[in-house]
Motif scaffolding. Structure first.
Motif, PDB file in Angstrom:
ATOM      1  N   MET A   1       0.858  -1.198   0.000  1.00 42.60           N
ATOM      2  CA  MET A   1       0.000   0.000   0.000  1.00 42.60           C
ATOM      3  C   MET A   1       0.882   1.231   0.000  1.00 42.60           C
ATOM      4  O   MET A   1       1.714   1.407   0.880  1.00 42.60           O
ATOM      5  N   THR A   2       0.757   2.097  -0.980  1.00 42.53           N
ATOM      6  CA  THR A   2       1.567   3.302  -1.050  1.00 42.53           C
ATOM      7  C   THR A   2       0.679   4.522  -0.997  1.00 42.53           C
ATOM      8  O   THR A   2      -0.367   4.566  -1.633  1.00 42.53           O
ATOM      9  N   ALA A   3       1.092   5.514  -0.206  1.00 39.42           N
ATOM     10  CA  ALA A   3       0.300   6.733  -0.102  1.00 39.42           C
ATOM     11  C   ALA A   3       1.196   7.930  -0.277  1.00 39.42           C
ATOM     12  O   ALA A   3       2.162   8.096   0.438  1.00 39.42           O
ATOM     13  N   ALA A   4       0.910   8.750  -1.255  1.00 36.39           N
ATOM     14  CA  ALA A   4       1.656   9.987  -1.446  1.00 36.39           C
ATOM     15  C   ALA A   4       0.738  11.181  -1.258  1.00 36.39           C
ATOM     16  O   ALA A   4       1.029  12.289  -1.681  1.00 36.39           O
ATOM     17  N   ALA A   5      -0.412  10.919  -0.631  1.00 37.96           N
ATOM     18  CA  ALA A   5      -1.420  11.968  -0.468  1.00 37.96           C
ATOM     19  C   ALA A   5      -0.919  13.053   0.468  1.00 37.96           C
ATOM     20  O   ALA A   5      -0.219  12.790   1.431  1.00 37.96           O
ATOM     21  N   PRO A   6      -1.265  14.330   0.213  1.00 41.51           N
ATOM     22  CA  PRO A   6      -0.764  15.429   1.022  1.00 41.51           C
ATOM     23  C   PRO A   6      -1.480  15.604   2.344  1.00 41.51           C
ATOM     24  O   PRO A   6      -1.055  16.389   3.165  1.00 41.51           O
ATOM     25  N   SER A   7      -2.579  14.926   2.598  1.00 38.95           N
ATOM     26  CA  SER A   7      -3.293  15.126   3.857  1.00 38.95           C
ATOM     27  C   SER A   7      -3.867  13.812   4.340  1.00 38.95           C
ATOM     28  O   SER A   7      -4.133  12.899   3.572  1.00 38.95           O
ATOM     29  N   MET A   8      -4.050  13.742   5.673  1.00 34.89           N
ATOM     30  CA  MET A   8      -4.587  12.530   6.270  1.00 34.89           C
ATOM     31  C   MET A   8      -5.986  12.214   5.759  1.00 34.89           C
ATOM     32  O   MET A   8      -6.354  11.064   5.588  1.00 34.89           O
TER      33      MET A   8
ATOM     34  N   GLY B   1      -6.868   0.886   9.610  1.00 33.12           N
ATOM     35  CA  GLY B   1      -6.539   0.236  10.869  1.00 33.12           C
ATOM     36  C   GLY B   1      -5.066  -0.049  10.996  1.00 33.12           C
ATOM     37  O   GLY B   1      -4.627  -0.703  11.945  1.00 33.12           O
ATOM     38  N   HIS B   2      -4.285   0.432  10.068  1.00 35.69           N
ATOM     39  CA  HIS B   2      -2.834   0.234  10.045  1.00 35.69           C
ATOM     40  C   HIS B   2      -2.160   1.487  10.607  1.00 35.69           C
ATOM     41  O   HIS B   2      -2.737   2.580  10.614  1.00 35.69           O
ATOM     42  N   LEU B   3      -0.926   1.340  11.074  1.00 36.80           N
ATOM     43  CA  LEU B   3      -0.170   2.483  11.583  1.00 36.80           C
ATOM     44  C   LEU B   3      -0.112   3.626  10.570  1.00 36.80           C
ATOM     45  O   LEU B   3      -0.056   4.808  10.951  1.00 36.80           O
ATOM     46  N   ILE B   4      -0.148   3.314   9.303  1.00 43.49           N
ATOM     47  CA  ILE B   4      -0.046   4.358   8.287  1.00 43.49           C
ATOM     48  C   ILE B   4      -1.176   5.386   8.414  1.00 43.49           C
ATOM     49  O   ILE B   4      -1.025   6.541   7.997  1.00 43.49           O
ATOM     50  N   ASP B   5      -2.291   4.986   9.039  1.00 46.83           N
ATOM     51  CA  ASP B   5      -3.399   5.922   9.245  1.00 46.83           C
ATOM     52  C   ASP B   5      -3.011   7.073  10.164  1.00 46.83           C
ATOM     53  O   ASP B   5      -3.641   8.132  10.130  1.00 46.83           O
ATOM     54  N   ARG B   6      -1.996   6.862  10.995  1.00 47.88           N
ATOM     55  CA  ARG B   6      -1.594   7.875  11.968  1.00 47.88           C
ATOM     56  C   ARG B   6      -0.473   8.772  11.451  1.00 47.88           C
ATOM     57  O   ARG B   6       0.011   9.632  12.182  1.00 47.88           O
TER      58      ARG B   6
ATOM     59  N   PRO C   1       9.193  -2.346  13.459  1.00 52.24           N
ATOM     60  CA  PRO C   1       7.978  -1.642  13.883  1.00 52.24           C
ATOM     61  C   PRO C   1       8.146  -0.131  13.741  1.00 52.24           C
ATOM     62  O   PRO C   1       9.261   0.392  13.762  1.00 52.24           O
ATOM     63  N   GLY C   2       7.023   0.570  13.628  1.00 51.91           N
ATOM     64  CA  GLY C   2       7.064   2.020  13.556  1.00 51.91           C
ATOM     65  C   GLY C   2       7.382   2.510  12.157  1.00 51.91           C
ATOM     66  O   GLY C   2       7.026   1.881  11.160  1.00 51.91           O
ATOM     67  N   VAL C   3       8.063   3.644  12.101  1.00 49.18           N
ATOM     68  CA  VAL C   3       8.399   4.278  10.823  1.00 49.18           C
ATOM     69  C   VAL C   3       9.876   4.059  10.502  1.00 49.18           C
ATOM     70  O   VAL C   3      10.743   4.313  11.342  1.00 49.18           O
ATOM     71  N   THR C   4      10.142   3.579   9.322  1.00 52.37           N
ATOM     72  CA  THR C   4      11.506   3.468   8.818  1.00 52.37           C
ATOM     73  C   THR C   4      11.716   4.567   7.792  1.00 52.37           C
ATOM     74  O   THR C   4      10.948   4.680   6.829  1.00 52.37           O
ATOM     75  N   ILE C   5      12.736   5.394   8.011  1.00 52.85           N
ATOM     76  CA  ILE C   5      13.023   6.502   7.101  1.00 52.85           C
ATOM     77  C   ILE C   5      14.174   6.115   6.196  1.00 52.85           C
ATOM     78  O   ILE C   5      15.225   5.657   6.666  1.00 52.85           O
TER      79      ILE C   5
END
Length: 317
Positions: A1-8, A15-20, A88-92
């Motif tokens: 799942m890839t999201a490049a959207a500018p806003s939440m 229900g995934h961490l990406i929602d936050r 877990p979490g965000v990998t940059i």
């Protein structure tokens, strides 16, 4: 799942961490595979991968990121072992917005995602000597800053003028060489800092002589290291007064294996994946090497390879 959207609000809730995740201009990816990008070719996925567009995008993202979300930074994963359960979490992972290399006089201004070899090559073409050692480090400038990377008699502490970073709170930071607190394979800066760039200084020299030195380094690497294998580079730091590979060899570990994980026959401070090794196999092998070296020499080897993430479910490690 890839999201490049500018806003939440433009991202569907899953229900995934990406929602936050905060709004950003870069790319966010859920459950991003990491094994294909690591040199060992092992490891589980990143829960969320963030590829910032530029330093400002990174700063805004970190400032807005909930504080309970862990952050891990990876480069080209040349000296990295990602455990089988993933991160877990965000990998940059920094990309094109952090790869510029500009030479002026005897200095180079470089992005943290610039490959060490590319920096050495630009320095060569500009007639800047003293940075040839970077051609022997298979990674990026960001990784070299974090661990005071070095090879063939020099290290980042010898070349750095200043480094730029973004703090976990989104603050833009700058460190002088002295403020970096460099010691052997270590920089004393907060773990939460994400390096974004650096200024390096060499000395004006002859491009042909610089090229000759880089060729020597390349030849030495090819002769002594398993550079065509799935490896993670030097596994352990050299203890004071010792060479890690000699201790490993004397402990009888050359060629030792667990599953498809093996201590290299060519250079025994390198672990290699012969094809089907897991991250757990490689880490277990490294720990067994450490045990045998301590048993035979009384020396405790410290990992140089950075190990990140969590074990797979059911893995006792």
């Amino acid at each position: 799942m890839t999201a490049a959207a500018p806003s939440m609000t433009e991202r569907p809730m899953t229900g995934h961490l990406i929602d936050r995740m905060p709004a950003c201009r870069g790319r966010l990816t859920a459950d991003a595979p990491l094994a294909p990008v690591t040199w060992f070719r092992v490891g589980g996925p990143a829960e969320v991968m963030f590829r910032p567009a530029d330093p400002e995008d990174l700063a805004g993202f970190l400032a807005a990121l909930p504080h309970d979300v862990p952050v891990t930074v990876i480069g080209v994963a040349s000296n990295l072992l990602v455990r089988d359960g993933g991160i877990p979490g965000v990998t940059i992972r920094l990309g094109r917005g952090f790869t510029d290399i500009v030479a002026e006089g005897d200095t180079l201004t470089v992005g943290a995602a610039a490959l060490d070899l590319n920096v050495a090559t630009v320095a060569r073409d500009a007639g800047i000597a003293g940075l040839e050692f970077l051609s022997g480090i298979p990674g990026t400038i960001g990784g070299a800053l974090r661990m005071n990377g070095g090879a063939y008699g020099r290290e980042m502490a010898d070349a750095l003028v200043s480094a730029q970073a973004v703090g976990r709170d989104g603050a833009m930071l700058s460190f002088t060489r002295e403020e970096m607190g460099f010691t052997y394979r270590h920089a004393a800066v907060p773990e939460g800092c994400v390096f974004t760039g650096a200024t390096l200084r060499g000395e004006l020299g002859n491009a042909l002589e610089i090229a000759r030195r880089m060729t020597e380094i390349a030849d030495k690497r090819a002769d002594s290291q398993p550079i065509r294998s799935r490896t993670g580079g030097s596994t352990f730091k050299n203890p004071d007064g010792h060479k890690a590979w000699e201790l490993i060899d004397k402990a009888g570990c050359r060629g030792l294996s667990i599953g498809d994980a093996q201590v290299s026959e060519k250079h025994c401070n390198f672990l290699i994946n012969q094809g089907a090794a897991s991250a757990a196999d490689l880490e277990a092998l490294g720990d067994e090497v450490r045990r045998r070296v301590f048993e035979t020499s009384g020396v405790t080897l410290e990992w140089e390879i950075k190990r990140v993430g969590v074990p797979a479910t059911g893995d006792a490690r």
